[in-house]
Write an enzyme that holds these catalytic residues in place. Structure first.
Site, mmCIF file in Angstrom:
data_model
loop_
_atom_site.group_PDB
_atom_site.id
_atom_site.type_symbol
_atom_site.label_atom_id
_atom_site.label_comp_id
_atom_site.label_asym_id
_atom_site.label_seq_id
_atom_site.Cartn_x
_atom_site.Cartn_y
_atom_site.Cartn_z
ATOM 1 N N ASP A 178 38.201 35.498 -6.123
ATOM 2 C CA ASP A 178 37.744 34.667 -7.228
ATOM 3 C C ASP A 178 37.077 33.613 -6.455
ATOM 4 O O ASP A 178 37.550 33.166 -5.066
ATOM 5 C CB ASP A 178 38.865 34.474 -8.184
ATOM 6 C CG ASP A 178 39.898 33.666 -7.477
ATOM 7 O OD1 ASP A 178 40.367 34.062 -6.463
ATOM 8 O OD2 ASP A 178 40.465 32.857 -8.224
ATOM 9 N N GLU A 235 43.444 33.510 -7.431
ATOM 10 C CA GLU A 235 43.900 32.335 -6.673
ATOM 11 C C GLU A 235 43.689 31.182 -7.036
ATOM 12 O O GLU A 235 44.448 30.158 -7.118
ATOM 13 C CB GLU A 235 43.557 32.704 -5.155
ATOM 14 C CG GLU A 235 44.362 31.983 -3.930
ATOM 15 C CD GLU A 235 43.818 30.513 -3.832
ATOM 16 O OE1 GLU A 235 44.724 29.893 -3.546
ATOM 17 O OE2 GLU A 235 42.660 30.279 -4.258
#
Lengths: 477, 477
Positions: free
Chosen positions: B100, B166
């Site tokens: 991400d 994250e």
């Protein structure tokens, strides 16, 4: 009742749905003057208005204002001017309004699409620009149409001046009005502006004073680009740290401006002036209803109205360049621009205010010993205005209010700024009247802006009735 | 040189264009975990990664993590886990990365489309996620492929753990790692994470410490909706006034946190520790280059590195709910949410930090005597971590750096937080190494994030070489 008002009123009632449809078509055009991308829509709105007036037989011109200062790629929207009637035996009234609107996005929290007029069961008509200022502008158009349909002679010559940059400092308009005061507007006997609001929700008012507005940008920049706060937090000076300090030093929780010298520019309150306030039809409950909470600064009506009308205020509007979305982002913004404005009152001079603001912010910034760079500027300013409420222009309007709403209007001042008011007064040398259509709960500039059906339809009657009483009033004020 | 490294290196050079194309395809997927609307793209990125690994013969699983806490309409993105090789005679290395990325919009000021990898003449590859953390994640994929193409036996069994949350607090990952530590990850002999940056732009480093991060929201609300500052400025209490005060009371221009008790939680600096800093290859010029200006808090390298690595910092990230666009808007925002975060270090306990923050902000708010309403909360927290740099895992990485880049790496700590580091250490009981690929000028989390071609291609060599030296290292650390 003034002659011929009854058939006019009946026609307005009969045409109500068609008038609301006209407002719906106007609201659908997102004429946001502050946004570069919407400039084409501002132009489209000018066309819409010009077409409506032309169709009713008015002589219409779209007058260009040139390029937007500081944005050479952007044309300013035109001023739509119009003449309806040219009978030297009639008085001539110059009316002003604006066809641009404030920004509006669903994600700001609107309950309905802001550019889709949505009427609820209480007759509240939600939409950006409904009350500020498309409803009132169309009120004049409706008034002409209803006279024609009712076969009632229009009582005055009407001059229209509708601009498209009011929500962005009326760029270019002052020069235009000053030039046309002796040209297109030269016959005007008085001026009427419908671009403010009733004090409450039931009783109309006539307004003879306005605050001005000086809008500021405070830019602090440091790093060349945004930084990761994990990597650089603690070792790089952060522009947001400086900006939060500066923005926290402007005004206290009691609304008192902290910039030295500003409050000293304000005209002292006289004993005579104090006596005007107790009679005004307004209560703290009205304020609580308007703001939807009890988070007032003062506990009494008089203090509240004086704070709104005759004292300056300072509002911090936001920060450009920092993280502003929902969620979490661990960024150190490299350049942030704080936005705030000061509402000005007699006898504050705009240049003096600017100098005090610039000096204070620069001095405060110096105290920080920051390595970042500061730039403070005035984005735009608009002057305050106070006029005489005893002119025939006001008397005619008061009779019209009595006729349509059955009450004497409150004579009020207003907290918002309509800088063009002062420009018209100075350029034409004529009396200027503010004749509001919307009510205090309309939420101009907010999410869920609305205009009540009653205010729009009875307001259209009011505008027409005002013109009939203007035709009857004695010249001597 | 470790056996077989030369043909592997040659193959990496030969495949460079294809590796860059792989990164281009990954960057094109806007896998922004903080944005609800991009959740589908985060899932698409998981598919992309799983397909690349499957194609290379790895055993791949996409493991669901359930609904997102507080957002029951949103599925958390899966953890992509994989095993490549299952030879009990080989060591097993568990590698972690995230697929991400941070939010990115052209209007934030990107010079190129953030989701279109753009390589300039200096070999700088611009794109959101290029360095954080798609480049490093694909480095492992590239390493497997280059071994296959070069016909070089893969020196270890590789376990992969690639997550998709994250940048939004690694929601759900801790429980997953704790559960899989004795299942899918049970054979791991050591852990390697490539999700941080070199100190400068020339010399690689190995990282043995990280700061944590506690992210806070301070919400102040008053009126039921946004208000017109002309009408209500001076009579309604403004949430922005309160928020600016609160946000200005958190940290000073020297980076010193103003919240009582916070600095007292920090482990004292020892004399031994002080001696570590002079040898680190870093200069104030490196800092100035990274931030693109000379707006540092300190004037010396040692103070700067200590401020980044072993002292806490506090950054104010922005304000949600206020005016944030260019231009002017005369609004009084009804509800504003300030966002700030504290980077934490040994021995700050997250709960203790939260209590001190909450108490301080509530106490400061009380001082204001405001009628507005305050709510302060911790959006997410991640723990700090410090490990031993003398383990064989670090020694192997140091040899790989020497082989690929010809220098001994700096042994560093890092200012950013990768909370999963501590989770892996605690769950597996194994040594965790941080082996960065990108350099200090990459601008992770900023506009114009980039990864240099050299760092990506030599970095792919480094990851492979590290695995070869891991296979050779003695067990005893």
């Amino acid at each position: 009742m003034a002659p011929n008002l009854e058939p006019y009123f009946k026609e307005v009632d009969a045409s109500a749905d068609s008038f609301i449809d006209r407002l719906r078509r106007a609201v659908a055009i997102p004429s946001v003057s502050a946004s570069d991308e919407n400039r084409k829509d501002v132009f489209a709105m000018a066309d819409f208005l010009a077409n409506e007036l032309t169709r009713l037989g008015a002589e219409v011109q779209k007058r260009p204002l040139g390029k937007q200062p500081g944005k050479p790629h952007l044309e300013l929207p035109p001023v739509v001017i119009a003449r309806y009637g040219n009978d030297s035996k009639k008085r001539t009234i110059l009316v002003y309004g604006h066809y641009d609107v404030q920004p509006a996005l669903m994600e700001d929290g609107w309950a309905t699409q802001p550019f889709d007029l949505t009427v609820d069961e209480k007759g509240r008509m939600f939409g950006r620009g409904s009350t500020d200022d498309k409803g009132p502008v169309l009120g004049w158009v409706n008034a002409i149409e209803a006279h024609q349909k009712a076969g009632v002679e229009f009582p005055v010559n009407l001059l229209c001046c509708f601009e498209g940059m009011e929500e962005y400092g009326s760029e270019g308009l002052d020069d235009f009005i000053n030039a046309e005061a002796k040209q297109f507007f030269k016959d005007a006997d008085a001026v009427c502006i419908s671009d403010n609001y009733w004090l409450g929700t039931e009783k109309p008012c006539l307004t003879y004073g306005l605050r001005g507005c000086n809008y500021y940008s405070v830019e602090v920049k440091g790093p060349a680009q945004d930084l990761h706060s994990g990597v650089f937090g603690g070792s790089a000076q952060e522009p947001m740290t400086d900006l939060m300090y500066l923005l926290s030093r402007l005004v206290d929780q009691k609304g008192k401006i902290q910039i030295p010298g500003i409050n000293e520019l304000v005209a002292p309150v006289t004993e005579e002036e104090k006596k005007l306030y107790p009679d005004i039809s307004y209560s703290m409950e009205n304020l609580y209803e308007s703001i939807g909470s009890k988070t007032s600064i003062f506990e009494t009506k008089d203090e509240t109205l004086m704070a709104r009308w005759r004292f300056p205020s300072l509002s911090v509007h936001g920060v450009e360049g920092a993280f502003s979305a929902p969620g979490a982002k661990t960024v150190i913004p490299s350049k942030v621009i704080g936005k705030f404005s000061i509402r000005t009152v007699p006898n504050m001079d705009s240049n003096e205010v600017n100098e005090l603001v610039f000096k204070y912010i620069k001095d405060e910034f110096k105290k920080l010993g920051s390595k970042n760079t500061l730039d403070v500027s005035c984005q735009h300013d608009g002057k305050w205005w106070v006029a005489s409420p005893f002119h025939w222009n006001f008397k005619a309007a008061a009779k019209a209010v009595k006729e349509v709403f059955g009450v004497q209007p409150d004579m009020t001042r207003e907290g918002g700024s309509i800088p063009v008011t002062l420009t018209f007064e100075q350029a034409t040398g004529k009396n200027v009247l503010l004749l509001p259509m919307g009510s205090s709960t309309d939420g101009a500039h907010s999410i869920n802006e609305k205009l009540d059906r009653r205010n729009y339809i009875e307001g259209t009657k009011l505008l027409g009735a005002y013109l009939h009483y203007v035709a009857e009033e004695e010249m001597a004020a």
